[in-house]
Design a protein around this motif. Structure first.
Motif, PDB file in Angstrom:
ATOM      1  N   PHE A 148       0.864  -1.173   0.000  1.00  0.00           N
ATOM      2  CA  PHE A 148       0.000   0.000   0.000  1.00  0.00           C
ATOM      3  C   PHE A 148       0.904   1.228   0.000  1.00  0.00           C
ATOM      4  O   PHE A 148       1.616   1.465   0.956  1.00  0.00           O
ATOM      5  CB  PHE A 148      -0.887   0.015   1.240  1.00  0.00           C
ATOM      6  N   ASP A 149       0.850   2.024  -1.072  1.00  0.00           N
ATOM      7  CA  ASP A 149       1.888   3.037  -1.249  1.00  0.00           C
ATOM      8  C   ASP A 149       1.473   4.454  -0.881  1.00  0.00           C
ATOM      9  O   ASP A 149       2.088   5.409  -1.312  1.00  0.00           O
ATOM     10  CB  ASP A 149       2.403   3.019  -2.684  1.00  0.00           C
ATOM     11  N   GLY A 150       0.412   4.613  -0.126  1.00  0.00           N
ATOM     12  CA  GLY A 150       0.040   5.958   0.285  1.00  0.00           C
ATOM     13  C   GLY A 150      -0.939   6.612  -0.650  1.00  0.00           C
ATOM     14  O   GLY A 150      -1.696   7.484  -0.259  1.00  0.00           O
ATOM     15  N   SER A 151      -0.961   6.207  -1.928  1.00  0.00           N
ATOM     16  CA  SER A 151      -1.954   6.734  -2.857  1.00  0.00           C
ATOM     17  C   SER A 151      -3.101   5.755  -2.996  1.00  0.00           C
ATOM     18  O   SER A 151      -3.988   5.941  -3.816  1.00  0.00           O
ATOM     19  CB  SER A 151      -1.320   6.970  -4.233  1.00  0.00           C
ATOM     20  N   GLY A 152      -3.100   4.704  -2.200  1.00  0.00           N
ATOM     21  CA  GLY A 152      -4.170   3.730  -2.247  1.00  0.00           C
ATOM     22  C   GLY A 152      -3.878   2.598  -3.203  1.00  0.00           C
ATOM     23  O   GLY A 152      -4.780   2.023  -3.793  1.00  0.00           O
ATOM     24  N   SER A 153      -2.619   2.259  -3.405  1.00  0.00           N
ATOM     25  CA  SER A 153      -2.274   1.233  -4.375  1.00  0.00           C
ATOM     26  C   SER A 153      -2.190  -0.147  -3.744  1.00  0.00           C
ATOM     27  O   SER A 153      -1.955  -0.301  -2.561  1.00  0.00           O
ATOM     28  CB  SER A 153      -0.944   1.555  -5.052  1.00  0.00           C
ATOM     29  N   PHE A 154      -2.363  -1.132  -4.589  1.00  0.00           N
ATOM     30  CA  PHE A 154      -2.364  -2.525  -4.183  1.00  0.00           C
ATOM     31  C   PHE A 154      -1.378  -3.242  -5.089  1.00  0.00           C
ATOM     32  O   PHE A 154      -1.349  -3.000  -6.282  1.00  0.00           O
ATOM     33  CB  PHE A 154      -3.773  -3.080  -4.371  1.00  0.00           C
ATOM     34  N   ALA A 155      -0.515  -4.077  -4.544  1.00  0.00           N
ATOM     35  CA  ALA A 155       0.524  -4.689  -5.363  1.00  0.00           C
ATOM     36  C   ALA A 155       0.510  -6.195  -5.256  1.00  0.00           C
ATOM     37  O   ALA A 155       0.248  -6.762  -4.212  1.00  0.00           O
ATOM     38  CB  ALA A 155       1.889  -4.161  -4.952  1.00  0.00           C
ATOM     39  N   THR A 156       0.782  -6.852  -6.373  1.00  0.00           N
ATOM     40  CA  THR A 156       0.896  -8.304  -6.405  1.00  0.00           C
ATOM     41  C   THR A 156       1.787  -8.664  -7.591  1.00  0.00           C
ATOM     42  O   THR A 156       2.465  -7.816  -8.139  1.00  0.00           O
ATOM     43  CB  THR A 156      -0.492  -8.962  -6.509  1.00  0.00           C
ATOM     44  N   SER A 157       1.757  -9.895  -8.039  1.00  0.00           N
ATOM     45  CA  SER A 157       2.672 -10.330  -9.086  1.00  0.00           C
ATOM     46  C   SER A 157       2.226  -9.884 -10.475  1.00  0.00           C
ATOM     47  O   SER A 157       1.046  -9.732 -10.735  1.00  0.00           O
ATOM     48  CB  SER A 157       2.801 -11.853  -9.062  1.00  0.00           C
ATOM     49  N   LYS A 158       3.201  -9.672 -11.374  1.00  0.00           N
ATOM     50  CA  LYS A 158       2.919  -9.386 -12.780  1.00  0.00           C
ATOM     51  C   LYS A 158       3.842 -10.215 -13.661  1.00  0.00           C
ATOM     52  O   LYS A 158       4.896 -10.664 -13.233  1.00  0.00           O
ATOM     53  CB  LYS A 158       3.093  -7.903 -13.084  1.00  0.00           C
ATOM     54  N   THR A 159       3.420 -10.379 -14.912  1.00  0.00           N
ATOM     55  CA  THR A 159       4.134 -11.248 -15.841  1.00  0.00           C
ATOM     56  C   THR A 159       4.261 -10.590 -17.208  1.00  0.00           C
ATOM     57  O   THR A 159       3.336  -9.944 -17.680  1.00  0.00           O
ATOM     58  CB  THR A 159       3.388 -12.590 -16.007  1.00  0.00           C
ATOM     59  N   LEU A 160       5.425 -10.755 -17.835  1.00  0.00           N
ATOM     60  CA  LEU A 160       5.628 -10.429 -19.241  1.00  0.00           C
ATOM     61  C   LEU A 160       6.094 -11.692 -19.953  1.00  0.00           C
ATOM     62  O   LEU A 160       6.580 -12.633 -19.323  1.00  0.00           O
ATOM     63  CB  LEU A 160       6.683  -9.338 -19.402  1.00  0.00           C
ATOM     64  N   LEU A 161       5.958 -11.697 -21.276  1.00  0.00           N
ATOM     65  CA  LEU A 161       6.444 -12.809 -22.080  1.00  0.00           C
ATOM     66  C   LEU A 161       7.635 -12.351 -22.912  1.00  0.00           C
ATOM     67  O   LEU A 161       7.679 -11.219 -23.388  1.00  0.00           O
ATOM     68  CB  LEU A 161       5.344 -13.333 -22.994  1.00  0.00           C
ATOM     69  N   SER A 162       8.584 -13.234 -23.087  1.00  0.00           N
ATOM     70  CA  SER A 162       9.779 -12.939 -23.865  1.00  0.00           C
ATOM     71  C   SER A 162       9.905 -13.957 -24.992  1.00  0.00           C
ATOM     72  O   SER A 162       9.735 -15.158 -24.787  1.00  0.00           O
ATOM     73  CB  SER A 162      11.026 -12.995 -22.974  1.00  0.00           C
ATOM     74  N   ALA A 163      10.187 -13.465 -26.203  1.00  0.00           N
ATOM     75  CA  ALA A 163      10.404 -14.345 -27.345  1.00  0.00           C
ATOM     76  C   ALA A 163      11.409 -13.687 -28.284  1.00  0.00           C
ATOM     77  O   ALA A 163      11.240 -12.525 -28.658  1.00  0.00           O
ATOM     78  CB  ALA A 163       9.095 -14.622 -28.083  1.00  0.00           C
ATOM     79  N   LYS A 164      12.464 -14.410 -28.643  1.00  0.00           N
ATOM     80  CA  LYS A 164      13.488 -13.944 -29.560  1.00  0.00           C
ATOM     81  C   LYS A 164      14.064 -12.596 -29.132  1.00  0.00           C
ATOM     82  O   LYS A 164      14.241 -11.681 -29.943  1.00  0.00           O
ATOM     83  CB  LYS A 164      12.951 -13.872 -30.984  1.00  0.00           C
ATOM     84  N   GLY A 165      14.295 -12.449 -27.836  1.00  0.00           N
ATOM     85  CA  GLY A 165      14.952 -11.266 -27.334  1.00  0.00           C
ATOM     86  C   GLY A 165      14.066 -10.045 -27.177  1.00  0.00           C
ATOM     87  O   GLY A 165      14.557  -8.966 -26.851  1.00  0.00           O
TER      88      GLY A 165
END
Length: 411
Positions: free
Chosen positions: A170-187
């Protein structure tokens, strides 16, 4: 094509808030329960606030006769340092026992302490509190999460600690944090964005702001013109709606002055009375045109019923852009006129985006949830897009929201 999955522990949204005595912004009075996960927030101890306790309680109105009245009291902060910032790491992942640890001004964290009541009974729901010998939160300069972002404690530094795995921030502005994902292919790195573009017309007459034009088959009188269904406000009982001149069939439309993509309709009924709300469309079609003469049917709906003040959203398939969008009302629910409180159109499009490099900002903003499915094909590839809420040169208010993506696929 080989695809790699890249994970991080960061996401920002405004699903949750932190305030004095609260880890929720709903009717549960700020309580968190066992089994809900790990949380991190900060407490700012204001000037002159040395005679305070910081801890947890499961009581709506706890007695503050002494520090022992707190549940799981942080005895080490019995006399907290004036103007210090305390980081609180709360672990409720276990369904049987909660625990917490803390640090001051970015220092080392304390050992984990079990959260129990004064008789040493395990408690199943808690909320953080600040107290004195007199009452809860008597010193307003001491607050849980001072509303300052970013945290005093550096997030990247915290994430180096394996104990923060899976923690919500919780960052003071009312934020909520958890995991995130990106995909990588051919650099290269990829994500999917669900782009929601609401066309907020905010009209003040049938022809303003230009180039917007609202019109209908008929208008009851000057109190109920077509533009009131496109003025950006839902009627709260003040006659802020469009009404046909007579009958239970009619149409109303918006001319955007240019071609736009639409595949979602939001309709709202007036709050005036239930009788007038029965003038909302029961059976209706959504039509579109580029010449105001030949219309294409995009969707049809039947048997719709309405409560006064109710809002409904309708999604339909449409890949084309049109200048005119019309609601053709075939019947109402018994009222002698067609009455619509507010009309709002939206475009929802899934876009695959490519970024040339990975960094924490891109991961935070464009990363996906961990529930990634690789069984969809996306033919359109885009580069990083920017969120925007603005009035364009045509006078049309556009709100574009990049929402959490759900899936991605490759040929």
């Amino acid at each position: 094509m080989a695809v790699s999955v890249i994970n991080s522990k960061w996401i920002t949204s405004n699903d949750y808030t932190v305030a004095n005595g609260a880890l929720r912004s709903d009717s549960t009075i700020g309580y968190r329960s066992l089994g809900e996960g790990k949380f991190y927030f900060e407490i700012k101890n204001g000037s002159g606030s040395s005679n305070r306790w910081i801890g947890f309680t499961d009581k709506d109105n706890p007695s503050w006769s002494g520090a022992s009245s707190m549940l799981g009291t942080m005895i080490a902060i019995w006399q907290p340092v004036v103007n210090a910032i305390y980081g609180i790491h709360l672990d409720l992942t276990s369904a049987t026992q909660g625990r917490f640890r803390w640090n001051a001004n970015g220092g080392s964290f304390s050992s984990w302490t079990s959260i129990k009541d004064n008789p040493q009974n395990v408690i199943t729901k808690i909320k953080p509190v600040i107290g004195s010998a007199a009452s809860v939160n008597t010193n307003v300069s001491t607050s849980i999460n001072a509303g300052q972002a970013p945290f005093f404690n550096n997030i990247d530094k915290l994430l180096e600690d394996s104990e923060f795995e899976g923690t919500y921030f919780f960052d003071g502005s009312g934020s909520f944090a958890t995991s995130k994902t990106l995909l990588s292919a051919k650099g290269k790195y990829y994500s999917i964005l669900n782009i929601d573009t609401w066309y907020e017309t905010k009209m003040t007459s049938n022809t303003t702001p230009a180039p917007l034009v609202a019109n209908a088959a008929s208008e009851f009188n000057t109190t109920y013109p077509a533009w009131k269904a496109f003025n950006g406000t839902k009627d709260n009982g003040s006659y802020d709606y469009w009404s046909s001149a007579t009958g239970t069939t009619s149409w109303i439309q918006i001319n955007y002055g240019k071609r736009v993509h639409v595949n979602v309709l939001e309709l709202s009924a007036t709050m005036l009375t239930q009788a007038v709300a029965n003038g909302m469309p029961r059976d209706f079609n959504i039509l579109a045109s580029n010449d105001n003469s030949k219309f294409t049917k995009l969707a049809e709906y039947k048997g719709q019923t309405w409560s006064n003040g109710e809002t409904k959203e309708y999604s339909f398939n449409n890949i084309s852009e049109y200048q005119y969008y019309r609601i053709e009302v075939l019947s109402t629910n018994g009222y002698g006129y067609v009455c619509i409180g507010e009309i709002l159109f939206k475009s929802v499009q899934n876009k695959i985006i490519e970024m040339s490099e990975i960094n924490i900002e891109n991961l935070i903003k464009y990363g996906m949830s961990n529930n990634v499915k690789l069984d969809s094909i996306f033919n359109n590839k885009n580069y990083i897009l920017q969120d925007s809420v603005s009035e364009n040169s045509d006078g049309l208010w556009v709100t574009q929201l990049d929402r959490k993506p759900l899936s991605i696929g490759f040929n």
